[in-house]
Design an enzyme around this catalytic site. Structure first.
Site, PDB file in Angstrom:
ATOM      1  CG  ASP A 156       3.534 -16.258 -37.742  1.00  7.36           C
ATOM      2  OD1 ASP A 156       2.536 -16.256 -37.003  1.00  7.36           O
ATOM      3  OD2 ASP A 156       4.592 -15.675 -37.462  1.00  7.36           O
TER       4      ASP A 156
ATOM      5  N   GLY B 270      -2.951  -8.091 -23.812  1.00  2.65           N
ATOM      6  CA  GLY B 270      -4.329  -8.494 -24.062  1.00  2.65           C
ATOM      7  C   GLY B 270      -5.196  -7.387 -24.639  1.00  2.65           C
ATOM      8  CB  SER B 271      -4.547  -4.238 -26.485  1.00  2.88           C
ATOM      9  OG  SER B 271      -3.803  -4.632 -27.610  1.00  2.88           O
ATOM     10  CG  ASN B 272      -5.246  -7.820 -30.774  1.00  4.11           C
ATOM     11  OD1 ASN B 272      -5.903  -7.359 -31.693  1.00  4.11           O
ATOM     12  ND2 ASN B 272      -3.928  -7.659 -30.679  1.00  4.11           N
TER      13      ASN B 272
ATOM     14  CG  HIS C 128       2.194 -12.003 -37.707  1.00  2.00           C
ATOM     15  ND1 HIS C 128       3.043 -12.408 -36.704  1.00  2.00           N
ATOM     16  CD2 HIS C 128       2.986 -11.460 -38.672  1.00  2.00           C
ATOM     17  CE1 HIS C 128       4.292 -12.128 -37.049  1.00  2.00           C
ATOM     18  NE2 HIS C 128       4.288 -11.555 -38.236  1.00  2.00           N
TER      19      HIS C 128
ATOM     20  CD  GLU D 148      -2.043  -6.315 -34.025  1.00  3.13           C
ATOM     21  OE1 GLU D 148      -2.390  -7.023 -33.077  1.00  3.13           O
ATOM     22  OE2 GLU D 148      -0.850  -6.003 -34.224  1.00  3.13           O
TER      23      GLU D 148
ATOM     24  CB  ILE E 254      -1.006 -24.020 -30.854  1.00  2.00           C
ATOM     25  CG1 ILE E 254      -1.314 -22.553 -30.589  1.00  2.00           C
ATOM     26  CG2 ILE E 254      -2.287 -24.829 -30.852  1.00  2.00           C
ATOM     27  CD1 ILE E 254      -1.927 -22.276 -29.254  1.00  2.00           C
TER      28      ILE E 254
ATOM     29  CG  LEU F 210       4.571 -14.268 -26.975  1.00  4.27           C
ATOM     30  CD1 LEU F 210       5.458 -13.415 -26.076  1.00  4.27           C
ATOM     31  CD2 LEU F 210       4.871 -13.975 -28.436  1.00  4.27           C
TER      32      LEU F 210
HETATM   33  C1  GRF Z   1      -0.155  -8.055 -31.260  1.00 10.24           C
HETATM   34  O1  GRF Z   1       0.670  -7.146 -31.920  1.00 10.24           O
HETATM   35  C2  GRF Z   1      -0.400  -9.260 -32.133  1.00 10.24           C
HETATM   36  O2  GRF Z   1      -0.394  -8.991 -33.487  1.00 10.24           O
HETATM   37  C3  GRF Z   1       0.775 -10.120 -31.798  1.00 10.24           C
HETATM   38  O3  GRF Z   1       1.010  -9.911 -30.431  1.00 10.24           O
HETATM   39  C4  GRF Z   1       0.525  -8.634 -30.033  1.00 10.24           C
HETATM   40  C5  GRF Z   1      -0.417  -8.841 -28.899  1.00 10.24           C
HETATM   41  O4  GRF Z   1      -0.820  -7.639 -28.322  1.00 10.24           O
HETATM   42  N1  GRF Z   1       0.524 -11.497 -32.157  1.00 10.24           N
HETATM   43  P1  GRF Z   1      -1.960  -7.642 -27.211  1.00 10.24           P
HETATM   44  O5  GRF Z   1      -1.496  -8.571 -26.090  1.00 10.24           O
HETATM   45  O6  GRF Z   1      -3.222  -8.098 -27.846  1.00 10.24           O
HETATM   46  O7  GRF Z   1      -2.030  -6.211 -26.748  1.00 10.24           O
END
Ligand code: GRF
Length: 204
Positions: free
Chosen positions: A156, A18-20, A115, A185, A99, A96
């Site tokens: 994708d 969940g870093s994004n 992605h 990202e 949807i 993962l």
């Molecule tokens: C990221 O590399 C994103 O591009 C891919 O999955 C990863 C998720 O990373 N779809 P995080 O859980 O947001 O750290």
């Protein structure tokens, strides 16, 4: 930023770190992203991103589509949950699972995914996490980087909204490349979402 009724409400779907998700939350706080993350959906109970949501006081839900009597029932339930919470936009961030088509239909042009490679190359089934970076390195690519795209019924596949190139170094490992891509990202996702929310893409 003070949230009000006109602030778009964002749901973020995760499966892992969940870093994004964190980057999006931070962008809403700094004003880079004029939205509020109000709902986090995870396909896995053990996803670290669920702790991030809890730390931020954001409601979360573990969505296991296999636990429903049918895929349609799962799709209808998640759409209902999103509607009940007045969700305007959905950001997939390392989610993962597939949807449900009901969700794609209900939120067409309002679901985006990030992605970890430059689509249309290195996308599709099996291209996630380190597998993507391994494939990029095996092909001796000179560049990689994140892609943000609209989500349709095919993995994708939706229209590309933004990309950011980063160099691939000769001595890169999947880990070192992943680090360089992930850093971008975190910047790209909020920027693209902001443009989408502001209506800056010409979508039909
Ligand atoms: C990221 O590399 C994103 O591009 C891919 O999955 C990863 C998720 O990373 N779809 P995080 O859980 O947001 O750290």
């Amino acid at each position: 930023m003070e949230a009000n009724k006109t602030t778009p409400r964002l749901a973020v779907f995760i499966s892992g770190s969940g870093s994004n998700l964190q980057a999006l939350i931070d962008a809403t706080k700094s004003g880079i992203l004029s939205a509020e993350v109000v709902y986090v959906v995870s396909s896995l109970r053990k996803a670290y991103g669920l702790l991030r949501a809890a730390n931020e006081g954001i409601e979360s839900f573990v969505f296991k589509s296999k636990k429903y009597p049918s895929p349609e029932a799962a799709g209808e339930d998640i759409v209902q949950r999103l509607r009940e919470r007045d969700i305007d936009y959905i950001a997939l961030a390392g989610y993962l699972s597939l949807i449900p088509p009901e969700m794609v239909k209900a939120y067409r042009n309002r679901i985006v995914n990030i992605h970890n490679a430059l689509l249309p190359k290195y996308g599709g089934k099996g291209m996630y996490g380190h597998h993507t970076h391994q494939a990029v390195l095996a092909a001796n690519e000179k560049e990689s980087g994140p892609t943000v795209h609209l989500v349709d019924e095919i993995y994708d596949n939706g229209r590309i909204l933004g990309q950011k190139q980063v160099p691939v170094h000769p001595d890169d490992t999947p880990d070192s490349l992943s680090e360089r891509v992930l850093e971008q990202e975190h910047k790209l996702y909020a920027r693209v979402l902001q443009k989408l929310i502001k209506g800056e893409y010409d979508l039909d």
